[in-house]
Design an enzyme around this catalytic site. Structure first.
Site, PDB file in Angstrom:
ATOM      1  N   ASP A   1      30.589  43.056  41.760  1.00 44.79           N
ATOM      2  CA  ASP A   1      31.024  41.801  42.350  1.00 44.79           C
ATOM      3  C   ASP A   1      31.370  42.053  43.817  1.00 44.79           C
ATOM      4  O   ASP A   1      31.628  43.181  44.228  1.00 44.79           O
ATOM      5  CB  ASP A   1      32.239  41.267  41.581  1.00 44.79           C
ATOM      6  CG  ASP A   1      32.515  39.811  41.897  1.00 44.79           C
ATOM      7  OD1 ASP A   1      31.805  39.238  42.736  1.00 44.79           O
ATOM      8  OD2 ASP A   1      33.441  39.249  41.282  1.00 44.79           O
ATOM      9  N   SER A   2      31.395  40.993  44.589  1.00 43.41           N
ATOM     10  CA  SER A   2      31.576  41.141  46.032  1.00 43.41           C
ATOM     11  C   SER A   2      33.034  41.241  46.463  1.00 43.41           C
ATOM     12  O   SER A   2      33.315  41.594  47.597  1.00 43.41           O
ATOM     13  CB  SER A   2      30.955  39.937  46.742  1.00 43.41           C
ATOM     14  OG  SER A   2      31.699  38.762  46.420  1.00 43.41           O
ATOM     15  N   GLY A   3      33.942  40.885  45.575  1.00 39.62           N
ATOM     16  CA  GLY A   3      35.343  40.769  45.965  1.00 39.62           C
ATOM     17  C   GLY A   3      35.747  39.332  46.210  1.00 39.62           C
ATOM     18  O   GLY A   3      36.914  39.044  46.475  1.00 39.62           O
ATOM     19  N   GLY A   4      34.785  38.400  46.085  1.00 42.58           N
ATOM     20  CA  GLY A   4      35.091  36.992  46.327  1.00 42.58           C
ATOM     21  C   GLY A   4      36.144  36.443  45.392  1.00 42.58           C
ATOM     22  O   GLY A   4      36.992  35.648  45.798  1.00 42.58           O
ATOM     23  N   PHE A   5      36.120  36.865  44.136  1.00 38.22           N
ATOM     24  CA  PHE A   5      37.127  36.363  43.204  1.00 38.22           C
ATOM     25  C   PHE A   5      38.507  36.889  43.558  1.00 38.22           C
ATOM     26  O   PHE A   5      39.511  36.197  43.365  1.00 38.22           O
ATOM     27  CB  PHE A   5      36.767  36.739  41.764  1.00 38.22           C
ATOM     28  CG  PHE A   5      37.721  36.135  40.764  1.00 38.22           C
ATOM     29  CD1 PHE A   5      37.648  34.796  40.445  1.00 38.22           C
ATOM     30  CD2 PHE A   5      38.712  36.897  40.174  1.00 38.22           C
ATOM     31  CE1 PHE A   5      38.536  34.224  39.531  1.00 38.22           C
ATOM     32  CE2 PHE A   5      39.605  36.343  39.265  1.00 38.22           C
ATOM     33  CZ  PHE A   5      39.511  35.002  38.948  1.00 38.22           C
TER      34      PHE A   5
ATOM     35  N   ASP B   1      31.455  35.640  48.879  1.00 34.25           N
ATOM     36  CA  ASP B   1      31.609  34.202  48.743  1.00 34.25           C
ATOM     37  C   ASP B   1      33.087  33.858  48.717  1.00 34.25           C
ATOM     38  O   ASP B   1      33.934  34.737  48.583  1.00 34.25           O
ATOM     39  CB  ASP B   1      30.941  33.705  47.460  1.00 34.25           C
ATOM     40  CG  ASP B   1      31.678  34.195  46.211  1.00 34.25           C
ATOM     41  OD1 ASP B   1      31.995  35.402  46.154  1.00 34.25           O
ATOM     42  OD2 ASP B   1      31.939  33.375  45.308  1.00 34.25           O
TER      43      ASP B   1
ATOM     44  N   GLN C   1      28.359  27.881  44.842  1.00 35.54           N
ATOM     45  CA  GLN C   1      29.704  27.327  44.789  1.00 35.54           C
ATOM     46  C   GLN C   1      29.635  25.808  44.906  1.00 35.54           C
ATOM     47  O   GLN C   1      28.554  25.233  44.897  1.00 35.54           O
ATOM     48  CB  GLN C   1      30.586  27.947  45.881  1.00 35.54           C
ATOM     49  CG  GLN C   1      30.907  29.416  45.663  1.00 35.54           C
ATOM     50  CD  GLN C   1      31.882  29.658  44.511  1.00 35.54           C
ATOM     51  OE1 GLN C   1      32.451  28.719  43.944  1.00 35.54           O
ATOM     52  NE2 GLN C   1      32.065  30.925  44.143  1.00 35.54           N
TER      53      GLN C   1
ATOM     54  N   GLY D   1      32.936  29.917  40.718  1.00 36.45           N
ATOM     55  CA  GLY D   1      33.882  28.824  40.872  1.00 36.45           C
ATOM     56  C   GLY D   1      34.120  28.012  39.614  1.00 36.45           C
ATOM     57  O   GLY D   1      34.676  26.909  39.677  1.00 36.45           O
TER      58      GLY D   1
ATOM     59  N   ASP E   1      29.879  37.844  32.142  1.00 34.24           N
ATOM     60  CA  ASP E   1      30.897  38.888  32.126  1.00 34.24           C
ATOM     61  C   ASP E   1      32.240  38.224  31.891  1.00 34.24           C
ATOM     62  O   ASP E   1      32.439  37.065  32.272  1.00 34.24           O
ATOM     63  CB  ASP E   1      30.936  39.658  33.457  1.00 34.24           C
ATOM     64  CG  ASP E   1      31.689  38.883  34.534  1.00 34.24           C
ATOM     65  OD1 ASP E   1      32.881  39.183  34.780  1.00 34.24           O
ATOM     66  OD2 ASP E   1      31.113  37.944  35.128  1.00 34.24           O
TER      67      ASP E   1
ATOM     68  N   CYS F   1      29.958  44.251  10.583  1.00 37.12           N
ATOM     69  CA  CYS F   1      29.832  44.958  11.863  1.00 37.12           C
ATOM     70  C   CYS F   1      29.686  46.459  11.597  1.00 37.12           C
ATOM     71  O   CYS F   1      30.368  47.009  10.733  1.00 37.12           O
ATOM     72  CB  CYS F   1      31.064  44.697  12.731  1.00 37.12           C
ATOM     73  SG  CYS F   1      31.035  45.544  14.329  1.00 37.12           S
TER      74      CYS F   1
ATOM     75  N   CYS G   1      30.071  48.810  14.103  1.00 33.18           N
ATOM     76  CA  CYS G   1      30.665  49.586  15.196  1.00 33.18           C
ATOM     77  C   CYS G   1      31.580  50.675  14.611  1.00 33.18           C
ATOM     78  O   CYS G   1      31.944  50.642  13.433  1.00 33.18           O
ATOM     79  CB  CYS G   1      31.449  48.695  16.152  1.00 33.18           C
ATOM     80  SG  CYS G   1      33.063  48.134  15.559  1.00 33.18           S
TER      81      CYS G   1
ATOM     82  N   CYS H   1      34.739  49.479  12.748  1.00 31.51           N
ATOM     83  CA  CYS H   1      34.541  48.884  11.425  1.00 31.51           C
ATOM     84  C   CYS H   1      33.987  49.878  10.419  1.00 31.51           C
ATOM     85  O   CYS H   1      34.261  49.768   9.218  1.00 31.51           O
ATOM     86  CB  CYS H   1      33.614  47.673  11.545  1.00 31.51           C
ATOM     87  SG  CYS H   1      34.364  46.312  12.467  1.00 31.51           S
TER      88      CYS H   1
ATOM     89  N   HIS I   1      35.631  47.229  19.080  1.00 32.48           N
ATOM     90  CA  HIS I   1      35.113  46.224  18.146  1.00 32.48           C
ATOM     91  C   HIS I   1      34.797  44.908  18.852  1.00 32.48           C
ATOM     92  O   HIS I   1      33.731  44.310  18.624  1.00 32.48           O
ATOM     93  CB  HIS I   1      36.086  45.949  17.007  1.00 32.48           C
ATOM     94  CG  HIS I   1      35.664  44.737  16.234  1.00 32.48           C
ATOM     95  ND1 HIS I   1      34.565  44.736  15.411  1.00 32.48           N
ATOM     96  CD2 HIS I   1      36.142  43.455  16.252  1.00 32.48           C
ATOM     97  CE1 HIS I   1      34.387  43.519  14.928  1.00 32.48           C
ATOM     98  NE2 HIS I   1      35.327  42.728  15.422  1.00 32.48           N
TER      99      HIS I   1
END
Length: 381
Positions: free
Chosen positions: A92-96, A146, A194, A221, A271, A309, A311, A314, A340
């Site tokens: 990610d760019s750091g925008g968040f 952004d 955005q 956004g 994500d 499951c 995994c 489980c 899990h």
């Protein structure tokens, strides 16, 4: 080279199945990307991520820039080598963080001045420096800088903010074109649409970003406090405007229900911290719904968390044991629950892909939502 291939389209919805080709492997879409903000998915080892089928993870430019720093990662040979991960990475760019750490930053046309949440030191991000940092990180997919607008925000703010995001994307594209990867593998660049909840601003954002011919497009956004139906409407509207031959990424979303609804609206990539964060807080997701493992009903429940499951959690342990670990504040509880939940999320998108290809996605989705949706009954209650 980076490439997206469309494999199947659902006839009754906008759901898509595709393939993203990177130098660190082929990624089957729809795909969920575990969040490894600081070069680690919290409480989960890289070998466990491989076992449960993670094809790509997310790292964060803001956090990695501050700690351990780009000099360390460069000397290590890039982020893949530094963290011991041979599959895909999106940064990610750091925008968040610009959005979420509002008290620490000041935005201008040139970029963002911000104060480190770690030691209070001041730094300045520009669209160009963000590309430079991501070149050093060596991620397979890098994001343009952004500004993520808050909710609610008025039309004028959303319009001006989007204009800034578009200008930053143009500068990011130029810097990307004038620099090269440092570690011998291809890097792709995604722009971020955005415009808050305003369709006309979203449409303008798409129009301008598509002119830049980026490798993929994210929808930013959203999932920032707006009503859930509004999120679905804006995601569907925006996705419908994006190029068919490029990946579509809905950032920071979401619950299992959110993901299935967004897939049906044409989204390819997701994500979210929900599976690991909720796992660390004793909430477990299953094919029959979610539940809190701390509940007394599980004290003598010697069945797996999810009987269907496979995994490690489980296969190896019971609900009674996991409840005991949480009640005893054992670190292992966080690990097993996170493994899990991620396994469940990755299974969910793989199943969605399978049913898109088979042609019965809508019927399958509706049945799944009855079991796992937010309104579904809690498992075994």
């Amino acid at each position: 080279m980076f490439k997206f291939e469309l494999v199947a389209l659902d006839s009754k919805t906008s759901a898509r199945a595709g393939l993203i080709y990177t130098d660190h492997g082929v990624i089957e879409t729809p795909v969920f990307m575990p969040v490894g903000t600081q070069g680690t998915v919290k409480a989960v080892e890289q070998r466990e991520l491989v076992e449960i089928g993670a094809q790509i993870i997310l790292g964060n430019t803001y956090h990695l820039y501050l700690r351990p720093g780009t000099d360390v990662i460069f000397k290590a040979g890039g982020l893949h080598k530094f963290i011991g991960w041979e599959r895909g990475i999106l940064t990610d760019s750091g925008g968040f963080q610009i959005f979420s750490l509002a008290q620490f930053r000041k935005i201008s046309k040139e970029g963002v001045k911000f104060q480190s949440h770690i030691d209070g030191s001041y730094h300045f991000f520009t669209p160009e420096s963000i590309i430079d940092i991501q070149r050093i990180l060596g991620s397979d997919i890098m994001m343009c800088l952004d500004e993520c607008t808050p909710y609610p925000c008025d039309y004028d703010y959303a319009f001006k903010s989007n204009q800034l995001t578009i200008e930053w994307a143009k500068r990011s594209r130029e810097r990307f074109d004038n620099t090269k990867p440092l570690y011998g593998h291809t890097q792709a660049i995604f722009g971020i649409v955005q415009g808050s909840i305003y369709p006309e601003i979203r449409a303008k954002s798409v129009e301008e970003l598509v002119k830049l011919d980026l490798d993929g497009y994210a929808i930013g956004g959203l999932a920032v406090g707006e009503p859930i139906e509004t999120m679905y409407q804006i995601a569907e509207f925006t996705a419908s405007l994006l190029p068919v031959d490029k990946p579509r990424y809905l950032m920071g979303v979401g619950t299992p229900e959110n993901i299935l609804e967004a897939i049906s609206r044409g989204i390819d990539m997701f994500d979210c911290v929900i599976p690991t964060r909720n796992g660390r807080n004793a909430t477990l997701y299953t094919r029959e719904g979610k539940f809190s493992i701390k509940n007394a009903i599980y004290k003598e429940d010697f069945t797996p968390v999810d009987k269907d499951c496979d995994c490690y959690t489980c296969r190896s342990f019971t609900r009674a044991y996991l409840r005991h670990l949480f009640n005893a504040d054992e670190i292992l509880a966080l690990q097993l629950a996170s493994i899990h939940n991620l396994a469940f999320y990755l299974w969910l998108v793989r199943e969605a892909r399978s049913h898109i290809i088979q042609g019965d996605f809508l019927e399958w989705k509706d049945k799944m939502l009855q079991k796992i949706g937010e309104k579904a009954k809690i498992a075994n209650h």
